[in-house]
Write a protein that holds these residues in place. Sequence first.
Motif, PDB file in Angstrom:
ATOM      1  N   UNK A   1      -1.726 -16.684 -17.697  1.00 41.99           N
ATOM      2  CA  UNK A   1      -0.558 -17.537 -17.456  1.00 41.99           C
ATOM      3  C   UNK A   1       0.198 -17.069 -16.214  1.00 41.99           C
ATOM      4  N   UNK A   2      -0.418 -17.224 -15.056  1.00 43.07           N
ATOM      5  CA  UNK A   2       0.187 -16.738 -13.813  1.00 43.07           C
ATOM      6  C   UNK A   2       1.385 -17.588 -13.404  1.00 43.07           C
ATOM      7  N   UNK A   3       1.479 -18.819 -13.875  1.00 41.14           N
ATOM      8  CA  UNK A   3       2.582 -19.702 -13.493  1.00 41.14           C
ATOM      9  C   UNK A   3       3.739 -19.670 -14.481  1.00 41.14           C
ATOM     10  N   UNK A   4       3.623 -18.860 -15.538  1.00 41.08           N
ATOM     11  CA  UNK A   4       4.712 -18.759 -16.500  1.00 41.08           C
ATOM     12  C   UNK A   4       4.933 -20.020 -17.314  1.00 41.08           C
ATOM     13  N   UNK A   5       3.845 -20.719 -17.648  1.00 42.21           N
ATOM     14  CA  UNK A   5       3.967 -21.930 -18.470  1.00 42.21           C
ATOM     15  C   UNK A   5       4.423 -21.601 -19.883  1.00 42.21           C
ATOM     16  N   UNK A   6       4.079 -20.426 -20.364  1.00 45.24           N
ATOM     17  CA  UNK A   6       4.400 -20.043 -21.742  1.00 45.24           C
ATOM     18  C   UNK A   6       5.182 -18.729 -21.735  1.00 45.24           C
ATOM     19  N   UNK A   7       5.660 -18.348 -22.900  1.00 43.54           N
ATOM     20  CA  UNK A   7       6.301 -17.038 -23.045  1.00 43.54           C
ATOM     21  C   UNK A   7       5.381 -16.107 -23.844  1.00 43.54           C
ATOM     22  N   UNK A   8       4.070 -16.217 -23.569  1.00 41.53           N
ATOM     23  CA  UNK A   8       3.085 -15.439 -24.323  1.00 41.53           C
ATOM     24  C   UNK A   8       3.350 -13.942 -24.212  1.00 41.53           C
ATOM     25  N   UNK A   9       3.715 -13.462 -23.023  1.00 47.54           N
ATOM     26  CA  UNK A   9       3.981 -12.034 -22.863  1.00 47.54           C
ATOM     27  C   UNK A   9       5.130 -11.567 -23.736  1.00 47.54           C
ATOM     28  N   UNK A  10       6.210 -12.351 -23.777  1.00 46.39           N
ATOM     29  CA  UNK A  10       7.354 -11.992 -24.609  1.00 46.39           C
ATOM     30  C   UNK A  10       6.993 -12.037 -26.090  1.00 46.39           C
ATOM     31  N   UNK A  11       6.199 -13.030 -26.476  1.00 44.29           N
ATOM     32  CA  UNK A  11       5.790 -13.122 -27.887  1.00 44.29           C
ATOM     33  C   UNK A  11       4.957 -11.909 -28.284  1.00 44.29           C
ATOM     34  N   UNK A  12       4.088 -11.478 -27.373  1.00 43.06           N
ATOM     35  CA  UNK A  12       3.246 -10.323 -27.656  1.00 43.06           C
ATOM     36  C   UNK A  12       4.090  -9.062 -27.794  1.00 43.06           C
ATOM     37  N   UNK A  13       5.047  -8.883 -26.897  1.00 43.47           N
ATOM     38  CA  UNK A  13       5.927  -7.718 -26.975  1.00 43.47           C
ATOM     39  C   UNK A  13       6.732  -7.735 -28.271  1.00 43.47           C
ATOM     40  N   UNK A  14       7.178  -8.905 -28.684  1.00 35.55           N
ATOM     41  CA  UNK A  14       7.930  -9.007 -29.928  1.00 35.55           C
ATOM     42  C   UNK A  14       7.080  -8.592 -31.125  1.00 35.55           C
ATOM     43  N   UNK A  15       5.805  -8.985 -31.107  1.00 34.79           N
ATOM     44  CA  UNK A  15       4.904  -8.599 -32.198  1.00 34.79           C
ATOM     45  C   UNK A  15       4.663  -7.089 -32.201  1.00 34.79           C
ATOM     46  N   UNK A  16       4.739  -6.482 -31.017  1.00 35.30           N
ATOM     47  CA  UNK A  16       4.551  -5.037 -30.919  1.00 35.30           C
ATOM     48  C   UNK A  16       5.838  -4.269 -31.236  1.00 35.30           C
ATOM     49  N   UNK A  17       6.913  -5.001 -31.521  1.00 32.20           N
ATOM     50  CA  UNK A  17       8.170  -4.349 -31.871  1.00 32.20           C
ATOM     51  C   UNK A  17       9.027  -3.965 -30.692  1.00 32.20           C
ATOM     52  N   UNK A  18       8.709  -4.480 -29.499  1.00 34.85           N
ATOM     53  CA  UNK A  18       9.500  -4.182 -28.310  1.00 34.85           C
ATOM     54  C   UNK A  18      10.665  -5.157 -28.247  1.00 34.85           C
ATOM     55  N   UNK A  19      11.888  -4.623 -28.176  1.00 34.94           N
ATOM     56  CA  UNK A  19      13.085  -5.449 -28.098  1.00 34.94           C
ATOM     57  C   UNK A  19      13.466  -5.593 -26.637  1.00 34.94           C
ATOM     58  N   UNK A  20      13.502  -6.828 -26.151  1.00 33.70           N
ATOM     59  CA  UNK A  20      13.859  -7.081 -24.756  1.00 33.70           C
ATOM     60  C   UNK A  20      15.369  -6.999 -24.586  1.00 33.70           C
ATOM     61  N   UNK A  21      15.823  -6.274 -23.556  1.00 33.54           N
ATOM     62  CA  UNK A  21      17.240  -6.116 -23.267  1.00 33.54           C
ATOM     63  C   UNK A  21      17.731  -7.324 -22.497  1.00 33.54           C
ATOM     64  N   UNK A  22      18.678  -8.045 -23.087  1.00 31.46           N
ATOM     65  CA  UNK A  22      19.194  -9.237 -22.412  1.00 31.46           C
ATOM     66  C   UNK A  22      20.451  -8.945 -21.612  1.00 31.46           C
TER      67      UNK A  22
ATOM     68  N   UNK B   1      -4.126 -10.899 -30.334  1.00 37.55           N
ATOM     69  CA  UNK B   1      -5.251 -11.003 -29.400  1.00 37.55           C
ATOM     70  C   UNK B   1      -5.134 -12.242 -28.524  1.00 37.55           C
ATOM     71  N   UNK B   2      -4.786 -13.374 -29.119  1.00 40.13           N
ATOM     72  CA  UNK B   2      -4.759 -14.615 -28.354  1.00 40.13           C
ATOM     73  C   UNK B   2      -3.490 -14.762 -27.532  1.00 40.13           C
ATOM     74  N   UNK B   3      -2.387 -14.177 -27.981  1.00 35.89           N
ATOM     75  CA  UNK B   3      -1.207 -14.135 -27.120  1.00 35.89           C
ATOM     76  C   UNK B   3      -1.513 -13.288 -25.874  1.00 35.89           C
TER      77      UNK B   3
END
Length: 281
Positions: A166-187, A157-159
């Motif tokens: 976080x419009x300026x991209x200060x954190x990687x909250x979006x990536x952390x949230x996706x990781x918690x949801x089991x989404x694997x980011x393609x590098x 919830x808080x991520x």
Amino acid sequence: MTGRLLDDDPQQALAHARAARALAGRVGVVREGAGLAAYAAGEWSEALSELRAARRISGSPEHLAVFADCERGLGRPERALAYGEDPQVAQLSQDQRVELVIVLAGARRDLGQPEAAVLALQDPARRTTERRPWAARLWYAYADALLAAGREGQAREWFARAAAVDVDGETDAGDRLLALEGVVLDDGDTHGDGDSDGDVPRSDLPTDAELAELVQGIPPLAAGTPAFASEDGIESAEAAVARSAEVEGASGPPPGPVAPPPFAAPPASPTGEDDELRLFD
């Protein structure tokens, strides 16, 4: 020069700051710059020494959070916590208090006290609204503390809240949230060897023959049908929007519920104003 280099090349910024200190070591702003440059370069002891000197000259407590973080960097979280009891904490601005409480929560985690870290951040995080400039960092820190304490549902919830503001991209909250949801980011590493070679063909893409067959199956436009063109060959944006609305109105809305946007921001305060953020009361 030190300020311009601080983000891009902290080591070079520190070299300039040391040179300035050698010329004007009794000037508070020079010692402050040297301390911040040392902090950015990870020279914790030097940063502490310079910023303490700057504080003696100016009397300002504005860098208490940096003091505390340097103590953490030196492996002394107990000393970091002592800055929360500094007599000048009351003189800090709200954003400076937020930075300090984030660092103090980190010190609690360094000591193996994740629940204490959550408690330190809980009240400030809940009082802060999305319009506060520090909302993204504070909510991210709170989410991270919740996750470390094993509260994954609340952390999600808080991520999400942090990512929404976080419009300026200060954190990687979006990536952390996706990781918690089991989404694997393609590098981009399709071979598992750390190399991404764009010249190697991918088996999951259609071949040229398959693409040609797909194109042949698309019926052509009827003769005389305009394709986003007016009499002079150009259709205005307003006309295109109006025509799209007419087509949509004729065909009716798509069936089924409309999915909410991802990372929806939390609702604003019902009073229309930010709640007062109080720390260390």
